[in-house]
Every structure is written in structure tokens, then in C-alpha cells.
Design an enzyme around this catalytic site. Structure first.
Site, short mmCIF file in Angstrom:
data_model
loop_
_atom_site.label_atom_id
_atom_site.label_comp_id
_atom_site.label_asym_id
_atom_site.label_seq_id
_atom_site.Cartn_x
_atom_site.Cartn_y
_atom_site.Cartn_z
N TYR A 102 0.83 -1.21 0.00
CA TYR A 102 0.00 0.00 0.00
C TYR A 102 0.86 1.26 0.00
CZ TYR A 102 -4.36 -2.55 0.59
OH TYR A 102 -5.45 -3.38 0.38
N GLU A 110 -8.26 -7.36 5.22
CA GLU A 110 -7.40 -8.40 4.63
C GLU A 110 -6.66 -9.19 5.70
OE1 GLU A 110 -5.23 -5.98 1.84
OE2 GLU A 110 -7.11 -5.46 0.84
N TYR A 118 -14.58 -18.02 -4.72
CA TYR A 118 -13.68 -18.26 -5.85
C TYR A 118 -12.26 -18.49 -5.35
CZ TYR A 118 -12.75 -13.27 -5.03
OH TYR A 118 -12.44 -12.06 -4.45
N ARG A 146 -5.84 -15.47 -12.58
CA ARG A 146 -7.25 -15.19 -12.80
C ARG A 146 -8.07 -15.82 -11.67
NH1 ARG A 146 -4.81 -12.63 -15.83
NH2 ARG A 146 -5.10 -12.29 -18.07
N SER A 173 -14.70 -18.92 -9.99
CA SER A 173 -15.63 -19.39 -8.96
C SER A 173 -15.59 -20.91 -8.87
CB SER A 173 -17.07 -18.95 -9.30
OG SER A 173 -17.20 -17.55 -9.27
N GLY A 231 -24.72 -17.03 -19.05
CA GLY A 231 -23.46 -17.55 -19.55
C GLY A 231 -22.66 -18.25 -18.47
N PHE A 237 -16.84 -10.71 -12.36
CA PHE A 237 -15.62 -11.35 -12.84
C PHE A 237 -14.65 -10.27 -13.28
CE2 PHE A 237 -18.12 -15.34 -14.26
CZ PHE A 237 -18.05 -15.85 -12.97
#
Length: 386
Positions: A98, A140, A189, A204, A207, A266, A378
Site C-alpha cells: 500500500y 485483509e 472463488y 485469474r 468461482s 453464460g 468477474f
């Protein structure tokens, strides 16, 4: 909480910074990668940089956060922060990074706004940045603390690889070492890291599309113009090792006994299929309405799994929209105007961004409160910036 000193400065400069943030973020990323090219190896998506989606997502999140601070003094946009924090954790973002971002982001702001920026403006926007950063760091750290292990990445072996509708593939994996496994929740995911032909590693998020728990199954659509899915589909075989993150994502099935509506289009069916499977496995007595939209019946990636689970639930109902309709389907694009939505339903939504925006608006117009509409994006969350 934004200080009384900074609030009027942010309020006065938000229109200007908001209008320029889209130009500032490309300069930021240019500076960042010039100083730290290693961040493109296994962290930032090269494709999202080229498309501009990552820049748009960052701009949107900063503008949305600052706007919230001005309009809602004393509170933070918890849903926005949670979504970003889960994505960061899935990439292994750490607290020291950060400071690196701050250095190059504010250099980009100073460059772009050189003719108007003052020490007071810089101080106020620094406060905004660190309010956002500190809130994300806290979330986090909490996510990392509840993992079953202290590793960002662990090896998983491809146990099976099967076709799932036109152009899609389902990967089932098994642990390749003895690292304790973090239990996944339905709808979550994992990040998947692969090495490209040029040696660069790219990540990437996919899910989990089947049982959650300690299993790892994901389904991905082939994008011929993409960088990662062609490697997975054509270059990864049974027995190969993939690096996976722990599971993340806050769009999970909420406790309760109220009606559940799962709406997807989809390949967006992957998280809703996981939620549907969990309902079927538990023998849930909740009212379940499954809505799905596809171009053709053959392109429905998880058709067999989802129809089987609807049947297992007994009282569940399935409505299908096809651009090329078949007997029993509705024609064209999904619309909630063609659905009798259950009272006090919770809606879980995933698919292309225009689809989700349309269905969310229809759901709100139908009386479903925004707090009971849960959606998964996504890639970079450009909803914030649009």
C-alpha cells in the site's frame, strides 16, 4: 472518519479529481510498473492493463470511496471495501504494498493536477487514501487470519478435465502437498496462477462451481483472445500442477429460511451452481428459483449439474432463456417481468455487467431491497466506475 479539516477540501475538489481520475490512473500504473516491473509477474493482469479495465476499476473505487466519505460522515462503504479486500487477499496483497501504491499514485496526481494542487489538497487526498488503505488492510488481515494455512499459494494437481458445454471446461483438482486446506463456502472463488509461453505468470479468479468445502472444482470459458484460459484449456492436462490461492469472495449463501433466487447468464452460472449444489446437498427446504440465460442450450456450461440439483430439491423451479429457444425455454434475454418473484427473496446474481445491471434494476423495481441483492463481478469491478 474523514477529519473536519479535510472534508470541505475533498467536497470542493471531488468534482475535479473525479473528472481527472480516469486520466490519473493510467499515469499511476505507468509509474508503478516502470519502478516495479515484477508486479506484472503473478499479481497484476496484463490483459486488464491493456484493456483499461484495471485503471477504470481503480478510478471508480477511489471516487466511490471519497464520495461516500463526503456524503456519509462517520461511516465507511463496507460492501465496497469487502469486495475489494477479498480480491486483494486472493492475490496475496500485503500491507507494505500500500505504501508503494501511495508513492506512485500521488506522484501521478501531482503530475496531472500540477496547475491546481496545493499542499492542503494533497494532504486531504492523502487522508482519503490512507483511510481506504487502512480499512482494506484491516479486512485483509482478518481474512488471512481465518485461513487454515499461512500460505498465499499452494499446489493442486489436476485430477480431471472435462468439457462443460460449448467452449467451457471443468477442472477438478486434488491437493499436491499436505498444506492444511481452507474450507470454501458456496459461491466463493479461488485465484489460479499459470505460466505463459513468454515465462510471465498470470492470475485469474474462478468461482468454485461444484461442492465447496475442501474440494476445488472450477469451470472456465475459453477466450481465444485471452492469455490464461487458452493455457488452461489447451496446455494444462490431467496430472499437471496448478497454484491456487485460498478461497475468497463475500457473495455466499446467507443463513436463513427465506426464498432464494439464483440468476445468471453464460459462464456466470458457476457461483450460482455452487450455491444451488449446497442447497441440494443439504436437502434445503427453502423456496428456490433458478433463472439462467444462454445463447443456445448446448452452450450452458453446467446444464446437467444444475438441472439435476433442481430436481433433487423437489420444490425448486427453473426458468431458462435462450436466444435460440427450445421447447420449454423462454425466448431472448432474461427479464424479471416474466417471473413471479417470491416475497422477501434474496437474489444472487452473476453474469456480464450489462446483464447484472438490468436484472438488479428490475429486482429493485419489483420490490427486492438492494440489501438482499448480491452480485459477483468477474475481473476488475468496473461497475463502480460506470
Amino acid at each position: 472518519m474523514l477529519s473536519d479539516k479535510s472534508r470541505p477540501v475533498i467536497e470542493a475538489t471531488l468534482p475535479l479529481v473525479g473528472s481527472r481520475i480516469g486520466a490519473i490512473t493510467p499515469k499511476f500504473y505507468s509509474r508503478l510498473f516502470a519502478a516495479h516491473p515484477e508486479l506484472l509477474d503473478g499479481l497484476f493482469s496484463r490483459s486488464n492493463q491493456r484493456s483499461g479495465n484495471q485503471q477504470q476499476a481503480l478510478a471508480g473505487s477511489i471516487a466511490a470511496f471519497a464520495t461516500h466519505l463526503v456524503n456519509n460522515p462517520g461511516t465507511l462503504p463496507e460492501l465496497v471495501l469487502s469486495r475489494i479486500a477479498h480480491k486483494h487477499a486472493s492475490l496475496g496483497i500485503t500491507e507494505p504494498q500500500y505504501q508503494v501504491v501511495y508513492e506512485h499514485l500521488f506522484a501521478a496526481i501531482a503530475e496531472d493536477l500540477a496547475d491546481v494542487i496545493t499542499p492542503e489538497i494533497a494532504e486531504a487526498w492523502t487522508e482519503v487514501y490512507w483511510l481506504m488503505a487502512d480499512a482494506l488492510i484491516k479486512i485483509e488481515k482478518g481474512l488471512y487470519a481465518i485461513q487454515a494455512n499461512d500460505k498465499m499459494w499452494t499446489p493442486w494437481r489436476v485430477a480431471s478435465k472435462t468439457f462443460a458445454g460449448t467452449g467451457a471446461m471443468t477442472f477438478t483438482l486434488e491437493p499436491a502437498d499436505d498444506t492444511p486446506i481452507t474450507t470454501a463456502l458456496p459461491g466463493q472463488y479461488v485465484s489460479v496462477k499459470v505460466q505463459l509461453a513468454d515465462g510471465l505468470r498470470q492470475v485469474r479468479q474462478y468461482s468454485l462451481s461444484d461442492d465447496a468445502g475442501t474440494g476445488r472444482t472450477f469451470t472456465t470459458k475459453l477466450d481465444d483472445d485471452g492469455e490464461v484460459s487458452p493455457v488452461l484449456h489447451r496446455g494444462v492436462g490431467v496430472g499437471d500442477i496448478l497454484e491456487l490461492s485460498n478461497p475468497y469472495g463475500e457473495i455466499t449463501l446467507k443463513d436463513g429460511d427465506g426464498p432464494v433466487v439464483l440468476a445468471s447468464a453464460g459462464i456466470g452460472c458457476t457461483p450460482t451452481a455452487s450455491i444451488l449444489r449446497s442447497l441440494a446437498e443439504s436437502g434445503s427446504g427453502r423456496q428456490v428459483l433458478v433463472l439462467h440465460a444462454e445463447r443456445t442450450l448446448d452452450s450452458w456450461a453446467l446444464r446437467g449439474q444444475m438441472t439435476d440439483d433442481v430436481e433433487r430439491l423437489g420444490g425448486a423451479e427453473l426458468k431458462l432463456w435462450l436466444e435460440e429457444p427450445r421447447v420449454g425455454s423462454l425466448e431472448g434475454f432474461m427479464s424479471l417481468r416474466e417471473v413471479d418473484l417470491p416475497a422477501d427473496a434474496s437474489l444472487y446474481l452473476c453474469g456480464p455487467l450489462p446483464f447484472m445491471k438490468s436484472i438488479r434494476n428490475e429486482a429493485i423495481n419489483a420490490g427486492i431491497p438492494a440489501t438482499r441483492i448480491h452480485y459477483e463481478v468477474f475481473g476488475p469491478d468496473i461497475w463502480l466506475a460506470s
